[in-house]
Scaffold this motif. Structure first.
Motif, PDB file in Angstrom:
ATOM      1  N   PHE A   1     -12.111   4.397  -4.246  1.00 14.87           N
ATOM      2  CA  PHE A   1     -11.431   3.107  -4.357  1.00 14.87           C
ATOM      3  C   PHE A   1     -10.442   3.169  -5.514  1.00 14.87           C
ATOM      4  O   PHE A   1     -10.837   3.149  -6.675  1.00 14.87           O
ATOM      5  CB  PHE A   1     -12.438   1.977  -4.579  1.00 14.87           C
ATOM      6  CG  PHE A   1     -13.357   1.762  -3.417  1.00 14.87           C
ATOM      7  CD1 PHE A   1     -12.935   1.056  -2.300  1.00 14.87           C
ATOM      8  CD2 PHE A   1     -14.643   2.287  -3.430  1.00 14.87           C
ATOM      9  CE1 PHE A   1     -13.779   0.874  -1.214  1.00 14.87           C
ATOM     10  CE2 PHE A   1     -15.497   2.107  -2.352  1.00 14.87           C
ATOM     11  CZ  PHE A   1     -15.063   1.398  -1.234  1.00 14.87           C
ATOM     12  N   PRO A   2      -9.148   3.272  -5.213  1.00 18.00           N
ATOM     13  CA  PRO A   2      -8.157   3.383  -6.282  1.00 18.00           C
ATOM     14  C   PRO A   2      -8.142   2.141  -7.176  1.00 18.00           C
ATOM     15  O   PRO A   2      -8.588   1.067  -6.767  1.00 18.00           O
ATOM     16  CB  PRO A   2      -6.825   3.516  -5.526  1.00 18.00           C
ATOM     17  CG  PRO A   2      -7.099   3.031  -4.146  1.00 18.00           C
ATOM     18  CD  PRO A   2      -8.541   3.268  -3.875  1.00 18.00           C
ATOM     19  N   ASP A   3      -7.634   2.322  -8.394  1.00 18.36           N
ATOM     20  CA  ASP A   3      -7.583   1.209  -9.356  1.00 18.36           C
ATOM     21  C   ASP A   3      -6.805   0.032  -8.787  1.00 18.36           C
ATOM     22  O   ASP A   3      -7.137  -1.127  -9.041  1.00 18.36           O
ATOM     23  CB  ASP A   3      -6.925   1.667 -10.667  1.00 18.36           C
ATOM     24  CG  ASP A   3      -7.808   2.642 -11.443  1.00 18.36           C
ATOM     25  OD1 ASP A   3      -8.984   2.786 -11.050  1.00 18.36           O
ATOM     26  OD2 ASP A   3      -7.329   3.233 -12.422  1.00 18.36           O
ATOM     27  N   ASN A   4      -5.737   0.321  -8.045  1.00 18.93           N
ATOM     28  CA  ASN A   4      -4.911  -0.738  -7.480  1.00 18.93           C
ATOM     29  C   ASN A   4      -5.063  -0.727  -5.956  1.00 18.93           C
ATOM     30  O   ASN A   4      -4.796   0.293  -5.313  1.00 18.93           O
ATOM     31  CB  ASN A   4      -3.439  -0.520  -7.851  1.00 18.93           C
ATOM     32  CG  ASN A   4      -2.580  -1.723  -7.540  1.00 18.93           C
ATOM     33  OD1 ASN A   4      -2.790  -2.404  -6.548  1.00 18.93           O
ATOM     34  ND2 ASN A   4      -1.609  -1.986  -8.398  1.00 18.93           N
ATOM     35  N   PRO A   5      -5.496  -1.851  -5.348  1.00 24.41           N
ATOM     36  CA  PRO A   5      -5.702  -1.877  -3.892  1.00 24.41           C
ATOM     37  C   PRO A   5      -4.489  -1.456  -3.067  1.00 24.41           C
ATOM     38  O   PRO A   5      -4.642  -0.961  -1.949  1.00 24.41           O
ATOM     39  CB  PRO A   5      -6.047  -3.349  -3.621  1.00 24.41           C
ATOM     40  CG  PRO A   5      -6.672  -3.820  -4.889  1.00 24.41           C
ATOM     41  CD  PRO A   5      -5.921  -3.111  -5.986  1.00 24.41           C
ATOM     42  N   LYS A   6      -3.277  -1.595  -3.606  1.00 26.40           N
ATOM     43  CA  LYS A   6      -2.083  -1.208  -2.832  1.00 26.40           C
ATOM     44  C   LYS A   6      -2.105   0.284  -2.507  1.00 26.40           C
ATOM     45  O   LYS A   6      -1.537   0.722  -1.499  1.00 26.40           O
ATOM     46  CB  LYS A   6      -0.806  -1.537  -3.618  1.00 26.40           C
ATOM     47  CG  LYS A   6      -0.565  -0.650  -4.820  1.00 26.40           C
ATOM     48  CD  LYS A   6       0.770  -0.875  -5.475  1.00 26.40           C
ATOM     49  CE  LYS A   6       0.987   0.149  -6.600  1.00 26.40           C
ATOM     50  NZ  LYS A   6       2.261  -0.016  -7.276  1.00 26.40           N
ATOM     51  N   ASP A   7      -2.779   1.087  -3.350  1.00 23.81           N
ATOM     52  CA  ASP A   7      -2.789   2.535  -3.161  1.00 23.81           C
ATOM     53  C   ASP A   7      -3.750   2.991  -2.071  1.00 23.81           C
ATOM     54  O   ASP A   7      -3.817   4.180  -1.760  1.00 23.81           O
ATOM     55  CB  ASP A   7      -3.121   3.223  -4.491  1.00 23.81           C
ATOM     56  CG  ASP A   7      -2.051   2.970  -5.537  1.00 23.81           C
ATOM     57  OD1 ASP A   7      -0.867   2.897  -5.160  1.00 23.81           O
ATOM     58  OD2 ASP A   7      -2.384   2.817  -6.736  1.00 23.81           O
ATOM     59  N   GLU A   8      -4.477   2.035  -1.467  1.00 24.11           N
ATOM     60  CA  GLU A   8      -5.305   2.378  -0.306  1.00 24.11           C
ATOM     61  C   GLU A   8      -4.448   2.536   0.952  1.00 24.11           C
ATOM     62  O   GLU A   8      -4.951   2.958   1.995  1.00 24.11           O
ATOM     63  CB  GLU A   8      -6.360   1.289  -0.068  1.00 24.11           C
ATOM     64  CG  GLU A   8      -7.465   1.266  -1.105  1.00 24.11           C
ATOM     65  CD  GLU A   8      -8.616   0.357  -0.708  1.00 24.11           C
ATOM     66  OE1 GLU A   8      -9.032   0.400   0.477  1.00 24.11           O
ATOM     67  OE2 GLU A   8      -9.101  -0.394  -1.566  1.00 24.11           O
ATOM     68  N   TYR A   9      -3.156   2.175   0.844  1.00 30.84           N
ATOM     69  CA  TYR A   9      -2.269   2.186   2.011  1.00 30.84           C
ATOM     70  C   TYR A   9      -1.024   3.038   1.728  1.00 30.84           C
ATOM     71  O   TYR A   9       0.091   2.515   1.626  1.00 30.84           O
ATOM     72  CB  TYR A   9      -1.877   0.747   2.371  1.00 30.84           C
ATOM     73  CG  TYR A   9      -3.077  -0.159   2.515  1.00 30.84           C
ATOM     74  CD1 TYR A   9      -3.803  -0.199   3.703  1.00 30.84           C
ATOM     75  CD2 TYR A   9      -3.496  -0.959   1.446  1.00 30.84           C
ATOM     76  CE1 TYR A   9      -4.912  -1.011   3.836  1.00 30.84           C
ATOM     77  CE2 TYR A   9      -4.608  -1.778   1.570  1.00 30.84           C
ATOM     78  CZ  TYR A   9      -5.312  -1.804   2.755  1.00 30.84           C
ATOM     79  OH  TYR A   9      -6.417  -2.613   2.880  1.00 30.84           O
ATOM     80  N   PRO A  10      -1.193   4.353   1.623  1.00 28.50           N
ATOM     81  CA  PRO A  10      -0.068   5.227   1.247  1.00 28.50           C
ATOM     82  C   PRO A  10       1.080   5.219   2.259  1.00 28.50           C
ATOM     83  O   PRO A  10       2.237   5.357   1.878  1.00 28.50           O
ATOM     84  CB  PRO A  10      -0.709   6.621   1.137  1.00 28.50           C
ATOM     85  CG  PRO A  10      -1.978   6.532   1.926  1.00 28.50           C
ATOM     86  CD  PRO A  10      -2.443   5.122   1.795  1.00 28.50           C
ATOM     87  N   LEU A  11       0.772   5.051   3.560  1.00 28.00           N
ATOM     88  CA  LEU A  11       1.831   5.058   4.571  1.00 28.00           C
ATOM     89  C   LEU A  11       2.745   3.842   4.418  1.00 28.00           C
ATOM     90  O   LEU A  11       3.971   3.945   4.574  1.00 28.00           O
ATOM     91  CB  LEU A  11       1.234   5.100   5.982  1.00 28.00           C
ATOM     92  CG  LEU A  11       0.423   6.363   6.315  1.00 28.00           C
ATOM     93  CD1 LEU A  11      -0.139   6.270   7.725  1.00 28.00           C
ATOM     94  CD2 LEU A  11       1.289   7.619   6.177  1.00 28.00           C
ATOM     95  N   ALA A  12       2.166   2.696   4.102  1.00 29.48           N
ATOM     96  CA  ALA A  12       2.976   1.491   3.885  1.00 29.48           C
ATOM     97  C   ALA A  12       3.813   1.616   2.615  1.00 29.48           C
ATOM     98  O   ALA A  12       4.925   1.085   2.540  1.00 29.48           O
ATOM     99  CB  ALA A  12       2.080   0.259   3.801  1.00 29.48           C
ATOM    100  N   ARG A  13       3.291   2.356   1.632  1.00 25.86           N
ATOM    101  CA  ARG A  13       4.025   2.519   0.363  1.00 25.86           C
ATOM    102  C   ARG A  13       5.271   3.379   0.545  1.00 25.86           C
ATOM    103  O   ARG A  13       6.191   3.315  -0.259  1.00 25.86           O
ATOM    104  CB  ARG A  13       3.129   3.159  -0.714  1.00 25.86           C
ATOM    105  CG  ARG A  13       1.887   2.371  -1.136  1.00 25.86           C
ATOM    106  CD  ARG A  13       2.200   1.092  -1.911  1.00 25.86           C
ATOM    107  NE  ARG A  13       2.758   0.058  -1.072  1.00 25.86           N
ATOM    108  CZ  ARG A  13       2.041  -0.702  -0.241  1.00 25.86           C
ATOM    109  NH1 ARG A  13       0.747  -0.520  -0.129  1.00 25.86           N
ATOM    110  NH2 ARG A  13       2.637  -1.624   0.493  1.00 25.86           N
ATOM    111  N   ARG A  14       5.310   4.170   1.610  1.00 23.52           N
ATOM    112  CA  ARG A  14       6.477   5.038   1.840  1.00 23.52           C
ATOM    113  C   ARG A  14       7.630   4.298   2.517  1.00 23.52           C
ATOM    114  O   ARG A  14       8.724   4.825   2.638  1.00 23.52           O
ATOM    115  CB  ARG A  14       6.069   6.232   2.710  1.00 23.52           C
ATOM    116  CG  ARG A  14       5.100   7.176   2.015  1.00 23.52           C
ATOM    117  CD  ARG A  14       4.643   8.255   2.975  1.00 23.52           C
ATOM    118  NE  ARG A  14       3.468   8.942   2.472  1.00 23.52           N
ATOM    119  CZ  ARG A  14       2.683   9.729   3.194  1.00 23.52           C
ATOM    120  NH1 ARG A  14       2.971   9.915   4.478  1.00 23.52           N
ATOM    121  NH2 ARG A  14       1.634  10.316   2.667  1.00 23.52           N
ATOM    122  N   ILE A  15       7.353   3.079   3.008  1.00 25.67           N
ATOM    123  CA  ILE A  15       8.368   2.301   3.721  1.00 25.67           C
ATOM    124  C   ILE A  15       8.984   1.273   2.773  1.00 25.67           C
ATOM    125  O   ILE A  15       8.276   0.638   1.997  1.00 25.67           O
ATOM    126  CB  ILE A  15       7.739   1.571   4.921  1.00 25.67           C
ATOM    127  CG1 ILE A  15       7.123   2.577   5.901  1.00 25.67           C
ATOM    128  CG2 ILE A  15       8.759   0.695   5.639  1.00 25.67           C
ATOM    129  CD1 ILE A  15       6.297   1.936   6.994  1.00 25.67           C
TER     130      ILE A  15
END
Length: 585
Positions: free
Chosen positions: A126-140
């Motif tokens: 579980f990453p420190d920041n929940p946004k990092d659970e979604y790496p594919l969305a972070r690339r867009i």
């Protein structure tokens, strides 16, 4: 007198020790927990006595203490075997005897040893920041168009208008009936759309769009345009995680968000943290709201009124009262199947019923031609306490009054001397949402040290490292896991069982849930037995409808063969029967 009572109690303990020793020596597994609790209780009882009063006190006390140690060792041995760990009993106990005596060996283990050992596993999964659970969305590079304002201001209308132009679009709804409404609207406008909720799935040939309840959002798909409705639900302790998950994880370059103004700050914070862009449009009502200061009386009811109460019982009582006086009402409350809600809505829209009697269930859903909202109470039971309505709750419901082109002013009335309260809440600035709710992801299955219920409890107790997130309420998960623990199911099966949507507090539904677990994992049936209904009363029919939906959900989640045609046909039949009862009131 006190001494005599203590003597009798001590004699009782002496007589019981041999019997308890024999039971413990021959016990295994879950039965040990019960015996451990019994022995701890008796030891605590002994500690409260004056040992100098009884000549063989020390001998009896040591026998009970030895018995507690034996039980603790057996429980820990079984735990190690089940979880592949090698905890040493005396290492676990060191410095924690009082906790052991009061709460048992597993509590000592969970509170003082396991958290340290598995902290690293949690950190890895579980990453420190929940946004990092979604790496594919972070690339867009995503852009959000945020439509905020009160109820009935055209927010969703404008977002859906944009959605229609997408090559591949998705609408995410808080309610099945809303998902159904958008599904029908898009198809009626020649935009081929599928429907997916926890209760049904309609797949159309050549569909370019999907309308679904937010928990069904597919984060693996790429979309051109997505609409997320009722974003203020991101703060809901039990369901808010679905909105947070969609906000963080959708793979889509253009996302439209609709909801209340009090979500603005949390949305800006999260979207900026994700590195995405946004535009905010704030909406104002075209039809003004006017609070009426005359206290509402039952005889004052007019066509186009919607009377709001906060329990099914009161809805039915008021509807019956008006029916007895020749006034036809439509009836809406949370437990009604969506098909019945739709029938009741249509009665009101088509003026077959003059008045609507409803809970605050109308706060989210179809816009109706309501001239006046009447609050019959300003208090509601929220699951924990009876409390006054918040400004957001008042606005959400009051905003249903007035409909452009039908009623150019929306009126709001209330009973007693509550008019100032209603006006104050309508004019108040809502408390801004400070934290978005996050839930445990499938990654929890990667942690092997603990059983699922303990992992969830530990996950829940760990503080979020990013200040604008908070953990969801997992109490319903723990209730279900406690109910199914006797089956000793694989963890992935337990996790899937938590995805079956039903009212955990409804005993009848819980019994059906456990019956299906039994059929599937004990009897090993290839398909589930269809539920049955033996009574035609309203509550039985509503529960039966939910059981049909549970039959559907179980079958879909566990890939079982089932009679899908029967599900739709039977739900429709039950909905008709329920509607007939309501029409007959």
């Amino acid at each position: 007198m006190k001494g005599n009572a203590e003597q009798r109690e001590f004699k009782k303990l002496k007589n019981q020790i041999k019997q308890i020793e024999e039971i413990v020596h021959n016990s295994k597994g879950n039965a040990l927990f019960e015996h451990e609790a019994t022995i701890r209780k008796k030891l605590i009882q002994l500690k409260s006595m004056k040992k100098e009063t009884f000549k063989d006190f020390n001998d009896i006390y040591e026998r009970y203490e030895s018995l507690l140690e034996e039980t603790g060792k057996k429980i820990l041995e079984a735990y190690n075997k089940r979880n592949g760990t090698d905890f040493d009993f005396y290492e676990v106990l060191r410095g924690n005897y009082n906790v052991f005596l009061n709460s048992g060996i597993i509590t000592v283990l969970t509170k003082n040893h396991i958290p340290k050992m598995i902290a690293k596993e949690f950190d890895e999964n579980f990453p420190d920041n929940p946004k990092d659970e979604y790496p594919l969305a972070r690339r867009i590079k995503r852009k959000f168009y945020i439509h905020l304002g009160d109820t009935n201001t055209g927010k969703t209308y404008n977002a859906i208008k944009k959605l229609k132009s997408a090559k591949k679009g998705l609408y995410l709804s808080p309610l099945r009936i809303l998902a159904l409404e958008i599904f029908e609207r898009l198809n009626n406008d020649n935009v081929i759309c599928d429907l997916s909720t926890g209760e049904e799935e309609v797949i159309k040939l050549g569909a370019t769009h999907m309308s679904c309840t937010i928990e069904k959002a597919n984060l693996k798909q790429d979309y051109d345009i997505v609409v997320i409705d009722e974003i203020q639900m991101i703060n809901d302790s039990q369901r808010g995680n679905a909105w947070t998950r969609a906000l963080l994880g959708l793979k889509c370059r253009e996302i439209h968000i609709c909801g209340a103004l009090n979500s603005k700050d949390i949305l800006k914070t999260i979207i900026e943290d994700c590195g995405d862009e946004y535009e905010i449009k704030e909406y104002k009502r075209n039809t003004p709201l006017e609070v009426q200061y005359k206290s509402f009386n039952y005889k004052d009811v007019n066509d186009g009124d919607a009377l709001i109460v906060f329990s099914k019982k009161r809805v039915l009582e008021i509807a019956k009262q008006y029916a007895d006086n020749g006034i036809k009402t439509s009836i809406i409350y949370g437990a009604l199947p969506p098909e019945v809600r739709k029938m009741q809505y249509n009665q009101f829209i088509n003026k077959e019923a003059n008045v609507l009697v409803s809970t605050d269930a109308i706060g989210m859903g179809v816009n109706l031609p309501i001239k006046r909202i009447v609050f019959m109470s300003i208090k509601k039971f929220d699951g924990d306490d009876v409390r006054e309505l918040t400004s957001q709750e008042v606005k959400q419901v009051a905003g249903r009054a007035g409909r452009k082109g039908i009623y150019d002013i929306g009126y709001v009335a209330s009973v007693g001397d509550t008019q100032d309260f209603i006006k104050e809440k309508i004019e108040a600035t809502d408390d801004f949402i400070e934290k978005a709710v996050v839930g445990p992801s499938d990654a929890i299955l990667n942690i092997k040290t603990l059983p699922l219920n303990e992992k969830l409890a530990l996950w829940s107790s760990r503080e979020e490292k990013v200040s604008y997130y908070r953990k969801m309420d997992i109490s319903e998960y723990l209730i279900i896991l406690d109910k199914i623990k006797r089956y000793r199911l694989r963890e992935d099966i337990q996790w899937n069982l938590l995805k079956v949507p039903f009212d955990v507090s409804n005993e009848d539904l819980m019994d059906k849930f456990l019956e299906y677990v039994d059929e599937l994992f004990v009897a090993k049936l290839k398909s589930l037995t269809k539920p049955e209904c033996f009574s035609g009363n309203l509550e039985e029919l509503e529960n039966y409808y939910q059981k049909i939906s549970m039959y559907y959900s179980f079958s879909k989640i566990f890939n079982l063969k089932f009679d899908v045609e029967w599900v739709y046909k039977e739900r429709r039949r039950v909905s008709d029967e329920i509607n007939e009862i309501l029409v007959g009131i």
